[in-house]
Motif scaffolding. Structure first.
Motif, PDB file in Angstrom:
ATOM      1  N   ASP A  77       0.709  -1.241   0.266  1.00 34.54           N
ATOM      2  CA  ASP A  77      -0.271  -0.315  -0.415  1.00 34.54           C
ATOM      3  C   ASP A  77       0.448   1.492   0.147  1.00 34.54           C
ATOM      4  N   ARG A  78       0.988   2.238  -0.866  1.00 32.19           N
ATOM      5  CA  ARG A  78       1.695   3.230  -0.868  1.00 32.19           C
ATOM      6  C   ARG A  78       1.206   4.046   0.044  1.00 32.19           C
ATOM      7  N   GLN A  79       0.502   4.210   0.525  1.00 32.82           N
ATOM      8  CA  GLN A  79      -0.729   5.508   1.608  1.00 32.82           C
ATOM      9  C   GLN A  79      -0.032   4.497   3.371  1.00 32.82           C
ATOM     10  N   ALA A  80       0.688   5.157   3.916  1.00 33.60           N
ATOM     11  CA  ALA A  80       0.985   4.242   5.237  1.00 33.60           C
ATOM     12  C   ALA A  80       0.084   4.885   6.007  1.00 33.60           C
ATOM     13  N   THR A  81      -0.744   3.898   6.858  1.00 34.09           N
ATOM     14  CA  THR A  81      -1.615   4.406   8.042  1.00 34.09           C
ATOM     15  C   THR A  81      -1.390   5.538   8.591  1.00 34.09           C
ATOM     16  N   SER A  87       9.026  -7.496  14.920  1.00 32.01           N
ATOM     17  CA  SER A  87       8.365  -8.220  15.421  1.00 32.01           C
ATOM     18  C   SER A  87       7.630  -7.209  16.177  1.00 32.01           C
ATOM     19  N   ALA A  88       8.494  -6.143  15.945  1.00 30.39           N
ATOM     20  CA  ALA A  88       7.304  -4.591  16.580  1.00 30.39           C
ATOM     21  C   ALA A  88       6.752  -4.119  15.868  1.00 30.39           C
ATOM     22  N   LEU A  89       7.595  -4.096  14.948  1.00 30.54           N
ATOM     23  CA  LEU A  89       6.682  -4.055  13.738  1.00 30.54           C
ATOM     24  C   LEU A  89       4.996  -4.013  13.315  1.00 30.54           C
ATOM     25  N   PRO A  90       4.025  -3.301  12.933  1.00 30.16           N
ATOM     26  CA  PRO A  90       3.015  -3.340  12.834  1.00 30.16           C
ATOM     27  C   PRO A  90       1.932  -4.104  11.540  1.00 30.16           C
ATOM     28  N   GLU A  91       1.429  -4.784  11.822  1.00 23.98           N
ATOM     29  CA  GLU A  91       0.958  -5.824  10.179  1.00 23.98           C
ATOM     30  C   GLU A  91       0.110  -5.262   9.359  1.00 23.98           C
ATOM     31  N   SER A  92       0.062  -3.848  10.706  1.00 26.56           N
ATOM     32  CA  SER A  92      -0.936  -2.300   9.403  1.00 26.56           C
ATOM     33  C   SER A  92       0.155  -2.090   8.598  1.00 26.56           C
ATOM     34  N   ASP A  93       1.584  -2.022   8.493  1.00 28.30           N
ATOM     35  CA  ASP A  93       2.695  -0.840   8.221  1.00 28.30           C
ATOM     36  C   ASP A  93       3.316  -0.987   6.768  1.00 28.30           C
TER      37      ASP A  93
END
Length: 254
Positions: free
Chosen positions: A90-94, A143-149
């Protein structure tokens, strides 16, 4: 079988239209886990690098594909999934969540305990020296990276052992030089220090498929792969990204 036939057909079309010349200037084509990072001027960039790689590297290398563009039609989605084995991003970050405000101490609250500095000033023991904060390990960063990243699909691909192709500008450039690199390459280098970082310069592909055009024009194109770089110990984000960008630009004149 259909995907394999389409792969051969596309390979023939791409090489007919572009020549798809691979120039290994700074490293040999080698079956090791790599992150190829290149300039970005066309949606055809992904296809050209895929076609330029030798067959044994194509099978283990996954290009990233902008999800909003490559899933617009069932055919685009099929070809990027079945033929290119692309990683959708996704080109737009959450948007980041706002931080919760810190509550003020209620009136009449008991006074805080004296700090170590206050104790030392009053003749007590010297305050203990502050230890430097420990840098997180690559595993902790992953592990700290959100799944939505937006980087999460790339992290999963690298964790599975695949190589990937990324475009650190994040969007297509329109000048002779790539735009400033975004932070994704730096974060991936932190999370996967063992993966080889290979710069690449894609030449002329924007003339094959100019923005807004539907019919490609035959133009001789090439992909030049340069000498690998690595994230140095203690190197900050912006100096590393500027150095990576210079490594890509330097290949333009090779």
């Amino acid at each position: 079988m259909l995907a394999k036939l389409m792969s051969f057909l596309l390979l023939g079309i791409v090489r007919f239209l572009t020549g798809s010349q691979a120039r290994w200037y700074g490293c040999p084509p080698k079956a090791e886990q790599r992150i190829y990072f290149a300039n970005h001027q066309s949606h055809a960039d992904m296809v050209l690098i895929w076609a330029a790689l030798p067959e044994e590297l194509r099978s283990i290398t996954r290009p990233i594909a902008a999800k909003d563009y490559w899933t617009k039609t069932p055919f685009r989605q099929w070809i990027t999934t079945a033929v290119f084995n692309a990683v959708y991003v996704d080109r737009q970050a959450t948007p980041a969540r706002p931080m919760a405000p810190v509550a003020a101490e209620p009136t009449g609250a008991p006074a805080a305990a004296p700090s170590e500095a206050d104790t030392a000033a009053a003749g007590g023991p010297d305050p203990s020296p502050e230890a430097s904060p420990r840098a997180p390990t690559p595993e902790e960063l992953r592990s700290a990276l959100p799944e939505s990243d937006p980087l999460a699909p790339l992290v999963r691909a690298l964790e599975s052992g695949d190589s990937i192709v990324i475009f650190p500008e994040g969007t297509r450039g329109h000048g002779d030089e790539p735009q400033s690199f975004k932070s994704g390459l730096f974060k991936l280098a932190q999370m996967f220090p063992q993966v080889v970082l290979v710069p690449a310069w894609i030449n002329n592909v924007q003339r094959v498929m100019p923005k807004g055009e539907v019919v490609p024009v035959p133009i001789l194109c090439s992909v030049t792969f340069g000498e690998p770089i690595q994230l140095e110990a203690g190197e900050e984000r912006r100096p590393f990204l500027d150095r990576a960008r210079r490594a890509v630009i330097a290949l333009r004149e090779v």
